[in-house]
Write an enzyme that holds these catalytic residues in place. Structure first.
Site, short mmCIF file in Angstrom:
data_model
loop_
_atom_site.label_atom_id
_atom_site.label_comp_id
_atom_site.label_asym_id
_atom_site.label_seq_id
_atom_site.Cartn_x
_atom_site.Cartn_y
_atom_site.Cartn_z
N GLY A 148 0.82 -1.19 0.00
CA GLY A 148 0.00 0.00 0.00
C GLY A 148 0.86 1.25 0.00
O GLY A 148 2.05 1.22 0.33
N CYS A 149 0.25 2.37 -0.36
CA CYS A 149 1.01 3.62 -0.47
C CYS A 149 1.44 4.15 0.90
O CYS A 149 2.62 4.46 1.11
CB CYS A 149 0.21 4.66 -1.24
SG CYS A 149 -1.48 4.90 -0.64
N TYR A 150 0.50 4.24 1.84
CA TYR A 150 0.88 4.67 3.18
C TYR A 150 1.93 3.73 3.79
O TYR A 150 2.94 4.19 4.34
CB TYR A 150 -0.35 4.73 4.09
CG TYR A 150 -1.22 5.95 3.94
CD1 TYR A 150 -0.69 7.24 4.06
CD2 TYR A 150 -2.59 5.82 3.72
CE1 TYR A 150 -1.51 8.35 3.95
CE2 TYR A 150 -3.41 6.93 3.62
CZ TYR A 150 -2.87 8.20 3.72
OH TYR A 150 -3.69 9.30 3.62
N THR A 152 4.18 1.91 2.41
CA THR A 152 5.49 2.11 1.80
C THR A 152 6.22 3.27 2.46
O THR A 152 7.40 3.17 2.83
CB THR A 152 5.34 2.38 0.29
OG1 THR A 152 4.80 1.20 -0.34
CG2 THR A 152 6.68 2.70 -0.35
#
Length: 345
Positions: A148-150, A152
């Site tokens: 996921g972006c968060y 990462t």
């Protein structure tokens, strides 16, 4: 050439994948699928790609797409990749999934946060696709769970401190802020311009779905059970994530020790940049790139180590990282097709 297909190519992560793959020197895009835009020219939906992508959207006929592809990128919503993965692996191909379907080591955690899991082919060798942490495991994988972006931004920010035993695993607080593109392409009331412009709001307070993903990987790095306080915020910009992390360093550890450990940990990483003392990340400085910038500070007043990380949520937080994983799977340098700086201003 690596023959690649993108399933669910009409969303923001899908178009970012297509933009990057279209310029990748070792890739041929052979298929793009969309349920809503079947037979529509890709560049009619996204005119920014006119002259670069001359394909039409097609329906998802899994057998045909798998047959002509070496790797399939799935940008489908959560809950749709398990069945696709079974068929991809059965045909000895590779799947890189940008949803949460394969991110958890314990599928009961997935079921708690996302819903039921269908039967999984035992031939699936999945790996959590954060190359800076799981590079060696990627070599034998046939299904990559793109992070996921968060997570990462948070995991890269904390990894050296936890792996090197410099910070305490208890009491970690994460304040993250993301641009509106993280909510996806489909319009919703809360993401309309008039709703989010000139406003900042917290959401998913105490129950955001990325919390268990963050805790799983931080626990792996620490060797201990890690629980975090994670609060995401929506800010009125298109792209970017800035995570500010507050934690306690262990006795006799100094900021210079921490900074040295971070520089050593990431010394061979192309995409992670540890900033100099007194410098702190801005989302503008990673915009459109696969880079992660990390800044460090120590608050003598409170005794807290402050870690700040910035990424582009659509690139390092999604599609760029997916291509970085593809490069690793196929034995290419990880920066192939991703070796470019941020867009500025």
């Amino acid at each position: 050439m690596i023959k690649a297909s993108v399933v669910g190519a009409s969303g923001y992560t899908g178009v970012e994948l297509i933009r990057l793959l279209a310029l990748h020197p070792e890739v041929e895009i052979v298929s793009v699928t969309s349920y809503n835009y079947k037979d529509k020219d890709y560049s009619d939906l996204y005119p920014s790609l006119k002259g670069y992508v001359g394909m039409k959207f097609e329906e998802l006929h899994k057998e045909d797409i798998i047959k002509k592809s070496d790797v399939i990128f799935s940008a489908l919503p959560n809950g749709h990749a398990h069945e696709l993965a079974n068929e991809v692996v059965a045909k000895h191909k590779k799947l890189i999934d940008l949803s949460a379907d394969f991110r958890f080591n314990d599928f009961s955690v997935y079921e708690k946060w996302y819903g039921p899991v269908p039967p999984i082919d035992q031939r699936i060798k999945r790996v959590y696709g954060l190359p800076e942490i799981h590079r060696l495991e990627l070599k034998g994988a046939n299904v990559v769970a793109n992070p996921g972006c968060y997570p990462t931004s948070v995991i890269l920010g904390l990894a050296p401190g936890l792996r090197c035993g410099l910070i305490k695993a208890e009491g970690i607080i994460i304040d993250s802020k993301s641009g509106v593109s993280g909510a996806g392409h489909n319009p919703t009331l809360n993401n309309l311009y008039t709703e989010c412009n000139e406003s900042v709001k917290a959401y998913g307070v105490t129950h955001h779905r990325h919390t268990p993903e963050i805790e799983q990987e931080l626990s792996y790095l620490s060797g201990n059970d890690v629980k975090v306080t994670f609060i995401p915020h929506l800010v009125p910009m298109t792209r970017g994530i800035l995570s500010t992390i507050y934690c306690d360093i262990k006795d006799d550890v100094t900021l210079s020790t921490v900074r040295e450990a971070y520089r050593e940990f990431y010394s061979k990483e192309f995409f992670v940049k540890v900033l100099d003392e007194g410098q702190f990340p801005r989302t503008k400085d990673t915009y459109g790139s696969n880079n992660c910038h990390i800044g460090l500070a120590y608050d003598e007043h409170t005794g807290k180590l402050i870690i700040i990380s910035a990424i582009d949520n659509l690139v390092k937080g999604a599609s760029g990282q997916a291509i970085q994983n593809m490069n690793s799977l196929f034995g290419l340098p990880e920066n192939t097709g991703l070796d470019f700086p941020a867009i500025y201003p």
